[in-house]
Write an enzyme that holds these catalytic residues in place. Structure first.
Site, PDB file in Angstrom:
ATOM      1  N   LYS A 134      -8.201  -0.214  17.165  1.00  0.00           N
ATOM      2  CA  LYS A 134      -6.905  -0.825  16.873  1.00  0.00           C
ATOM      3  C   LYS A 134      -5.813   0.004  17.526  1.00  0.00           C
ATOM      4  CE  LYS A 134      -5.186  -1.026  12.483  1.00  0.00           C
ATOM      5  NZ  LYS A 134      -3.951  -0.234  12.577  1.00  0.00           N
TER       6      LYS A 134
ATOM      7  N   GLU B  35       2.217  -5.898  10.086  1.00  0.00           N
ATOM      8  CA  GLU B  35       2.581  -5.056   8.938  1.00  0.00           C
ATOM      9  C   GLU B  35       4.055  -5.180   8.577  1.00  0.00           C
ATOM     10  OE1 GLU B  35       1.107  -1.037   9.001  1.00  0.00           O
ATOM     11  OE2 GLU B  35       2.408  -0.404   7.355  1.00  0.00           O
TER      12      GLU B  35
HETATM   13  N1  LIG Z   1      -1.023   5.460   1.265  1.00  0.00           N
HETATM   14  C1  LIG Z   1      -0.594   4.840   2.374  1.00  0.00           C
HETATM   15  N2  LIG Z   1      -0.582   3.491   2.410  1.00  0.00           N
HETATM   16  C2  LIG Z   1      -0.132   2.844   3.512  1.00  0.00           C
HETATM   17  O1  LIG Z   1      -0.149   1.582   3.524  1.00  0.00           O
HETATM   18  C3  LIG Z   1       0.309   3.600   4.625  1.00  0.00           C
HETATM   19  C4  LIG Z   1       0.266   5.007   4.527  1.00  0.00           C
HETATM   20  N3  LIG Z   1      -0.175   5.600   3.400  1.00  0.00           N
HETATM   21  N4  LIG Z   1       0.635   5.809   5.550  1.00  0.00           N
HETATM   22  C5  LIG Z   1       0.856   5.215   6.829  1.00  0.00           C
HETATM   23  C6  LIG Z   1       1.523   3.933   6.683  1.00  0.00           C
HETATM   24  C7  LIG Z   1       2.913   4.040   6.115  1.00  0.00           C
HETATM   25  N5  LIG Z   1       3.066   2.779   5.450  1.00  0.00           N
HETATM   26  C8  LIG Z   1       4.186   2.425   4.707  1.00  0.00           C
HETATM   27  C9  LIG Z   1       4.855   3.382   3.958  1.00  0.00           C
HETATM   28  C10 LIG Z   1       5.952   3.048   3.209  1.00  0.00           C
HETATM   29  C11 LIG Z   1       6.435   1.753   3.208  1.00  0.00           C
HETATM   30  C12 LIG Z   1       7.647   1.436   2.384  1.00  0.00           C
HETATM   31  O2  LIG Z   1       8.042   2.225   1.556  1.00  0.00           O
HETATM   32  N6  LIG Z   1       8.255   0.282   2.570  1.00  0.00           N
HETATM   33  C13 LIG Z   1       9.417  -0.120   1.744  1.00  0.00           C
HETATM   34  C14 LIG Z   1      10.305  -1.016   2.556  1.00  0.00           C
HETATM   35  C15 LIG Z   1      11.492  -0.267   3.108  1.00  0.00           C
HETATM   36  C16 LIG Z   1      12.541  -1.223   3.644  1.00  0.00           C
HETATM   37  O3  LIG Z   1      12.435  -1.657   4.790  1.00  0.00           O
HETATM   38  O4  LIG Z   1      13.460  -1.535   2.872  1.00  0.00           O
HETATM   39  C17 LIG Z   1       8.940  -0.913   0.529  1.00  0.00           C
HETATM   40  O5  LIG Z   1       9.665  -0.917  -0.453  1.00  0.00           O
HETATM   41  O6  LIG Z   1       7.890  -1.568   0.595  1.00  0.00           O
HETATM   42  C18 LIG Z   1       5.790   0.784   3.960  1.00  0.00           C
HETATM   43  C19 LIG Z   1       4.651   1.138   4.703  1.00  0.00           C
HETATM   44  C20 LIG Z   1       1.859   1.998   5.563  1.00  0.00           C
HETATM   45  N7  LIG Z   1       0.827   3.007   5.776  1.00  0.00           N
HETATM   46  C1  LIG Z   2      -2.831   0.045   6.902  1.00  0.00           C
HETATM   47  C2  LIG Z   2      -3.669  -0.179   8.110  1.00  0.00           C
HETATM   48  C3  LIG Z   2      -3.314  -1.438   8.825  1.00  0.00           C
HETATM   49  C4  LIG Z   2      -3.657   1.003   9.051  1.00  0.00           C
HETATM   50  O1  LIG Z   2      -3.287   0.939  10.178  1.00  0.00           O
HETATM   51  C5  LIG Z   2      -4.149   2.305   8.541  1.00  0.00           C
HETATM   52  O2  LIG Z   2      -4.737   2.373   7.441  1.00  0.00           O
HETATM   53  O3  LIG Z   2      -3.970   3.298   9.258  1.00  0.00           O
HETATM   54 MG   LIG Z   3      -3.005   2.862  11.051  1.00  0.00          MG
END
Ligand SMILES: Nc1nc(=O)c2c([nH]1)NC[C@@H]1CN(c3ccc(C(=O)N[C@@H](CCC(=O)O)C(=O)O)cc3)CN21
Ligand SMILES: CC(C)C(=O)C(=O)O
Ligand SMILES: [Mg+2]
Length: 317
Positions: A142, A211
């Protein structure tokens, strides 16, 4: 103990193929993707492919369990404690891939190309992907990004390494994106996400992760792509879903003090609190003299042998 990843009597299960994924999209059966980062997490995925005794489960015409086992670079954060996915090296990724491959044989095995392994040149990217396949025993790779990764996607697909794209929120670019922020919320940004997904399909990708984008956009894109879309924070109208296994188990490994994590997360288990309780219970039992229990957790020796041992020791002094 069997070492083949299945119970000795059960016939080996058929490995999921890209053709199977296309059929699932066509039949509108949601594709299931879950991450694994080591042998036990891979075994949990493999176990979901086993028929459930007593329950009729899924129709026989449908493959069971997790379709794609993703060794995601999120393991940098959830399994290694790094601050971001960008600190993970290719060698570290390979070590995790090999462990997962030993535990999961039914799902298609997919690994993220780590940050920095494909930025400098297409050749670098090809070499890294070949290592993930040869040394890491992965079936496919990926790659995060759009326009800029198309030459690499073309090279890999023509070389016989299947590629999954990853658009929308691309965590390896969180610094450039000013954090983990929802993408595709403006006309320009939504257009970009769609163009990237379409271009990846044209370059030969067999699927694309979308995503953290509004679900209406993810559905719009899914309806216009021939290849399956796998959503995380992209609503229910993508061809499939993906989550990080430790997140959905409720382990809270890198979710900060609140433990809540992103909005798109649903915890299907409560493993973190259970694990912490178990560690405390172990401490209490050892300190309280309740573990181990004589006769239950111990190995016997006959009185006769023990007496003989004592005599032998005395004779030596
Ligand atoms: N434990 C974990 N789960 C994940 O899905 C993940 C990771 N780590 N590390 C790498 C990335 C980081 N990811 C993330 C981390 C934080 C948000 C987050 O806090 N999003 C906010 C939205 C912020 C905004 O645009 O307003 C949310 O409230 O969902 C989203 C994806 C997805 N991936
Ligand atoms: C959340 C998925 C799509 C990913 O890229 C990861 O686990 O690293
Ligand atoms: Mg990844």
């Amino acid at each position: 103990m069997s070492t083949d990843g299945a119970s000795s009597s059960a016939p080996p299960r058929k490995k999921r193929t890209i053709l199977d994924l296309q059929a699932l999209k066509r039949k509108k059966v949601p594709i299931t993707v879950l991450t694994a980062h080591d042998y036990p997490s891979a075994r949990f995925i493999e176990a979901a492919a086993a028929p459930v005794p007593g329950a009729d489960g899924a129709p026989a015409s449908l493959p069971r369990g997790i379709d794609i086992c993703l060794v995601g670079d999120s393991l940098a954060m959830v399994a290694c404690g790094y601050e971001s996915t960008n600190q993970l090296s290719l060698d570290e990724m390979l070590y995790h891939c090999r462990s997962v491959a030993r535990g999961c044989t039914t799902s298609l095995l997919l690994a993220d190309l780590p940050f920095g392994t494909y930025a400098a040149s297409v050749e670098d990217g090809v070499r890294a992907a070949v290592r993930l396949v040869q040394e890491g025993r992965m079936d496919a790779v990926k790659i995060e990004g759009g326009q800029e990764v198309l030459p690499l996607v073309r090279h890999l697909t023509s070389a016989g390494i299947p590629v999954m794209g990853h658009v929308g929120l691309t965590p390896q670019r969180q610094a450039s994106l000013s954090g983990y922020r929802v993408q595709g919320k403006t006309v320009e940004s939504a257009t970009q996400v769609y163009r990237d997904a379409l271009a990846l399909q044209d370059a030969g990708a067999f699927g694309v992760v979308i995503e953290a984008v509004p679900s209406a956009l993810a559905q719009w894109i899914t309806d216009r792509l021939a290849i399956p879309t796998i959503g995380i924070g992209a609503g229910m109208h993508t061809s499939g879903q993906v989550l990080v296994q430790l997140d959905m188990l409720g382990v809270d490994s890198d979710l900060g003090a609140s433990g809540k994590g992103p909005r798109f997360l649903r915890k299907f288990g409560d493993v973190g609190p259970h694990a912490r309780d178990a560690v405390r219970a172990y401490v209490d039992a050892v300190r309280g003299g309740e573990f181990p229990v004589e006769g239950q957790h111990t190995y016997p020796m006959s009185d006769e042998t023990f007496q003989a041992f004592c005599h032998a020791m005395e004779a030596k002094q």
